[in-house]
Write a protein that holds these residues in place. Sequence first.
Motif, PDB file in Angstrom:
ATOM      1  N   TYR A  61      84.758  67.021 -16.144  1.00 10.47           N
ATOM      2  CA  TYR A  61      86.099  67.584 -16.359  1.00 10.47           C
ATOM      3  C   TYR A  61      87.083  67.000 -15.351  1.00 10.47           C
ATOM      4  CZ  TYR A  61      89.979  70.833 -16.063  1.00 10.47           C
ATOM      5  OH  TYR A  61      91.237  71.364 -16.003  1.00 10.47           O
ATOM      6  N   SER A  62      88.230  66.598 -15.858  1.00  8.40           N
ATOM      7  CA  SER A  62      89.299  66.070 -15.017  1.00  8.40           C
ATOM      8  C   SER A  62      90.433  67.082 -14.969  1.00  8.40           C
ATOM      9  CB  SER A  62      89.814  64.748 -15.600  1.00  8.40           C
ATOM     10  OG  SER A  62      91.015  64.384 -14.970  1.00  8.40           O
ATOM     11  N   GLN A  63      90.873  67.396 -13.779  1.00  8.20           N
ATOM     12  CA  GLN A  63      91.946  68.377 -13.634  1.00  8.20           C
ATOM     13  C   GLN A  63      93.295  67.820 -14.057  1.00  8.20           C
ATOM     14  OE1 GLN A  63      91.948  70.423  -9.890  1.00  8.20           O
ATOM     15  NE2 GLN A  63      89.799  70.936 -10.039  1.00  8.20           N
ATOM     16  N   ASP A  64      93.307  66.596 -14.599  1.00 10.37           N
ATOM     17  CA  ASP A  64      94.550  66.032 -15.130  1.00 10.37           C
ATOM     18  C   ASP A  64      95.001  66.778 -16.376  1.00 10.37           C
ATOM     19  OD1 ASP A  64      94.355  64.182 -13.128  1.00 10.37           O
ATOM     20  OD2 ASP A  64      93.535  62.597 -14.416  1.00 10.37           O
ATOM     21  N   GLN A  65      94.082  67.465 -17.007  1.00  5.00           N
ATOM     22  CA  GLN A  65      94.414  68.246 -18.198  1.00  5.00           C
ATOM     23  C   GLN A  65      93.980  69.688 -17.981  1.00  5.00           C
ATOM     24  OE1 GLN A  65      92.012  67.132 -21.613  1.00  5.00           O
ATOM     25  NE2 GLN A  65      90.476  66.234 -20.260  1.00  5.00           N
ATOM     26  N   TRP A  70      90.828  71.242 -22.758  1.00  7.09           N
ATOM     27  CA  TRP A  70      89.571  70.489 -22.802  1.00  7.09           C
ATOM     28  C   TRP A  70      88.516  71.278 -23.588  1.00  7.09           C
ATOM     29  CZ3 TRP A  70      84.967  70.747 -19.356  1.00  7.09           C
ATOM     30  CH2 TRP A  70      84.144  69.624 -19.473  1.00  7.09           C
ATOM     31  N   THR A 144     101.368  69.326 -24.517  1.00  8.97           N
ATOM     32  CA  THR A 144     100.318  68.500 -23.929  1.00  8.97           C
ATOM     33  C   THR A 144      98.939  69.094 -24.213  1.00  8.97           C
ATOM     34  OG1 THR A 144     101.850  67.858 -22.178  1.00  8.97           O
ATOM     35  CG2 THR A 144      99.511  67.438 -21.783  1.00  8.97           C
ATOM     36  N   THR A 148      95.914  67.502 -26.558  1.00 11.14           N
ATOM     37  CA  THR A 148      94.524  67.351 -26.111  1.00 11.14           C
ATOM     38  C   THR A 148      93.565  67.971 -27.115  1.00 11.14           C
ATOM     39  OG1 THR A 148      95.212  67.368 -23.789  1.00 11.14           O
ATOM     40  CG2 THR A 148      92.899  67.865 -24.242  1.00 11.14           C
TER      41      THR A 148
END
Length: 192
Positions: A61-65, A70, A144, A148
Motif C-alpha cells: 500500500y502506498s500512502q499516495d492514495q 485502494w 481522485t 482509483t
Amino acid sequence: MDDAEIIRQVLAGQHHRYADLVQRYQEPLIHFLRRILNSDEDILDCAQEAFVAVYRNLNRYSQDQPFRAWLYAIARNKAIDIVRKRQREITVVLDETLEDLRPRPEEIWFEKEQASYLAKILNELPAHYAQALFLRYHQDMSYTEIATVLQVPVSRVKTYLHRGKEKLRQELERRDIHERDGRRYLGSTISG
C-alpha cells in the motif's frame, strides 16, 4: 486514529489492529458492492476476499492514495471477476422459474419512497455512471478516490458524473411526463 497509523501498527506486528480497518469500512464497502453484485452471498464473499487480499498486500500500500480508494479498487476488481464467472456459469433457460436479478427493495440504499424511486432509476443507468454517482454522493468520495476505485483518469470520472447526472435528469423528466399523462388518462376514463 487515521488509516495510515493503523496500517503502520499492523505492519509493525500489531496484526489485531487490522480489525479496526475492517470495522471502519465493512458496511460502506458492502453497500458499494451491491451496485455490482446481485447476491448477498456474493457480496459478502467479495468483501471478505477484498479484506483478505488487502491484508496480504498491506506492505504494498502506498500512502499516495487514500486507503479507502485502494480497498474499493481491489473489491471492485474481485466483484468484476465474480460477475464474469457467474456469466460463464449461467445457462439461459427461458421459463417462469428464472429469478428476478434486479436488486430487492431492501438493497436499495434509500429508505424513503422518493429516494427508492431515484435509486431504481440509478440502477438502470450504465454501471460506470451509477458507480461514479454512488461513490461521489453516497460514499462522499473525492474525484481522485473514485478514479482509483474505477481505475480511470480523474477526467473520465468528471465525465461519468456529468453524463450520469444528465441521464438521470432526462430519465426523471421522461418518467414524470409519462406518469402525469397516465394520471390524466386514468382521470378522464374514470370521470367519463
